[in-house]
Enzyme design. Sequence first.
Site, PDB file in Angstrom:
ATOM      1  N   ASP A  53       0.864  -1.187   0.000  1.00 34.80           N
ATOM      2  CA  ASP A  53       0.000   0.000   0.000  1.00 34.80           C
ATOM      3  C   ASP A  53       0.900   1.236   0.000  1.00 34.80           C
ATOM      4  O   ASP A  53       1.764   1.381   0.867  1.00 34.80           O
ATOM      5  CB  ASP A  53      -0.890  -0.040   1.251  1.00 34.80           C
TER       6      ASP A  53
ATOM      7  N   ASP B  32      -3.807   2.427  -5.213  1.00 34.68           N
ATOM      8  CA  ASP B  32      -2.452   2.393  -4.633  1.00 34.68           C
ATOM      9  C   ASP B  32      -2.181   1.145  -3.814  1.00 34.68           C
ATOM     10  O   ASP B  32      -1.323   1.148  -2.941  1.00 34.68           O
ATOM     11  CB  ASP B  32      -2.211   3.653  -3.801  1.00 34.68           C
ATOM     12  N   GLU B  33      -2.914   0.059  -4.092  1.00 36.45           N
ATOM     13  CA  GLU B  33      -2.643  -1.136  -3.290  1.00 36.45           C
ATOM     14  C   GLU B  33      -2.846  -2.409  -4.108  1.00 36.45           C
ATOM     15  O   GLU B  33      -3.667  -2.448  -5.029  1.00 36.45           O
ATOM     16  CB  GLU B  33      -3.473  -1.094  -2.012  1.00 36.45           C
TER      17      GLU B  33
HETATM   18  P1  TTP Z   1      -5.410   5.303   1.161  1.00 34.43           P
HETATM   19  O1  TTP Z   1      -4.472   4.192   0.830  1.00 34.43           O
HETATM   20  O2  TTP Z   1      -6.570   5.000   2.067  1.00 34.43           O
HETATM   21  O3  TTP Z   1      -4.621   6.483   1.872  1.00 34.43           O
HETATM   22  P2  TTP Z   1      -3.217   7.140   1.542  1.00 34.43           P
HETATM   23  O4  TTP Z   1      -2.441   6.348   0.536  1.00 34.43           O
HETATM   24  O5  TTP Z   1      -3.402   8.568   1.183  1.00 34.43           O
HETATM   25  O6  TTP Z   1      -2.502   7.101   2.960  1.00 34.43           O
HETATM   26  P3  TTP Z   1      -1.929   5.829   3.753  1.00 34.43           P
HETATM   27  O7  TTP Z   1      -0.461   6.127   3.919  1.00 34.43           O
HETATM   28  O8  TTP Z   1      -2.652   5.856   5.069  1.00 34.43           O
HETATM   29  O9  TTP Z   1      -2.198   4.598   2.956  1.00 34.43           O
HETATM   30  O10 TTP Z   1      -5.988   5.934  -0.161  1.00 34.43           O
HETATM   31  C1  TTP Z   1      -5.234   6.009  -1.364  1.00 34.43           C
HETATM   32  C2  TTP Z   1      -5.604   7.280  -2.103  1.00 34.43           C
HETATM   33  O11 TTP Z   1      -7.006   7.287  -2.359  1.00 34.43           O
HETATM   34  C3  TTP Z   1      -5.323   8.540  -1.303  1.00 34.43           C
HETATM   35  O12 TTP Z   1      -3.990   9.005  -1.466  1.00 34.43           O
HETATM   36  C4  TTP Z   1      -6.349   9.501  -1.841  1.00 34.43           C
HETATM   37  C5  TTP Z   1      -7.525   8.620  -2.244  1.00 34.43           C
HETATM   38  N1  TTP Z   1      -8.588   8.704  -1.223  1.00 34.43           N
HETATM   39  C6  TTP Z   1      -9.605   9.648  -1.409  1.00 34.43           C
HETATM   40  O13 TTP Z   1      -9.632  10.365  -2.430  1.00 34.43           O
HETATM   41  N2  TTP Z   1     -10.589   9.755  -0.447  1.00 34.43           N
HETATM   42  C7  TTP Z   1     -10.588   8.987   0.697  1.00 34.43           C
HETATM   43  O14 TTP Z   1     -11.484   9.132   1.560  1.00 34.43           O
HETATM   44  C8  TTP Z   1      -9.524   8.007   0.867  1.00 34.43           C
HETATM   45  C9  TTP Z   1      -9.488   7.146   2.114  1.00 34.43           C
HETATM   46  C10 TTP Z   1      -8.558   7.915  -0.112  1.00 34.43           C
HETATM   47 CA    CA Z   2      -2.242   4.103   0.700  1.00 33.38          CA
END
Ligand code: TTP
Ligand code: CA
Length: 363
Positions: free
Chosen positions: A18, A116-117
């Site tokens: 992730d 992103d995962e």
């Molecule tokens: P996530 O993987 O949930 O978060 P992240 O990568 O920003 O942070 P983390 O280090 O905790 O993993 O989400 C991936 C992308 O999806 C994030 O960068 C932006 C988008 N996203 C939104 O647009 N709205 C949301 O509510 C969430 C949770 C994510």
């Molecule tokens: Ca992420």
Amino acid sequence: MEPGIAQRTSQRIILHLDMDSFYASVEMQERPGLRGKPVVIGADPDNGKGRGVVATCSYEARAFGIRSAMPISQAFVLCPHAVFLPPDIPRYVKASADVMLILKAQGFPIQQVSIDEAFLDVSQMGTFPAASDLAARIKDTILSRFGLTCSIGLAPTKVVAKIASDVNKPDGLTIVEPENIFSFLAPMPVRKIPGIGKKAEADLFELGIRTIRDLTTFDIQVLIARFGRSAIALKDVAAGIDTSEVKEQDVVKSISRETTFTNDTDDEQLVAATIDKLAEEVCRNLSDEDLHCRTVTVKVRYQGFVTKTKARTLPHYTGDRATVRTCAHSLLCDIFDGRKIRLIGVRLSSFDKHDARQMILGV
Ligand code: TTP
Ligand code: CA
């Protein structure tokens, strides 16, 4: 304990990767002046009067309490000097494709589950130490090629690997070998289980279940009475049992669009026209992806942030815009109670590639 040969060969090793604060990290990578600063990606804060939400933010911004999905106005109050940027989705889609190419090049079964995962089934590495070396190499490659950090979990199941990738963020590498699954899971709050949201968490709290350990010892019959048959799967997950495989296709799980109104509104015509527009947009995306869907969900957030969603599963797969629009309108009627609305959204899910059979069945 050294695993025996038989165990070693049958042992699954799942890797979950992730990306860290993905949208924000891509922006910070492309504008080095932003490094080390609180960066918030989302709606325009408009000096605290902005009405949208935070998509994500850098870890520096998280230190101020800012989180994804929080109103941008609240983020502005928490950290007015943060750098606020609008999302640049095409840029993030490109960065995602770059990262996924690195993962695909490793030659293992791969399942991308969001922008992103992804999961990789790296069982062929044979042992956890060998898989851990691979994970470290993947992290190094992504960092050196794209300047982005990620977090990786390695475990015998998908669910445990996903939970593991989250516990040492950012830039983490967490390994849960089979003999450590229970001690790893037991103290975790139930909310860490993928799929347990606020509502399910509150329901479990009512029964006195807070940790995964509480869940494992709880009477299954009481759980079934409360949650139906999904309680069995939940108990299994809590016990570390999860045989789900890394499925190669299955990339898109849902398509959604939502809009925050400039002013909260109870103007039925405006709300109906907006639902039409959102339905049209998600249908266009559905057709771009060459998919048909069966489930339509409408979300309404009222003044005061009370959010209601309602879903309907259609008898057949469809890509027909009029069908989706009619369904969305009917769902809206079911949940619209006359209060002023802040935000509405439409989501399509339960996809299948449309083939001739579904096209004939399609309503
Ligand atoms: P996530 O993987 O949930 O978060 P992240 O990568 O920003 O942070 P983390 O280090 O905790 O993993 O989400 C991936 C992308 O999806 C994030 O960068 C932006 C988008 N996203 C939104 O647009 N709205 C949301 O509510 C969430 C949770 C994510
Ligand atoms: Ca992420």
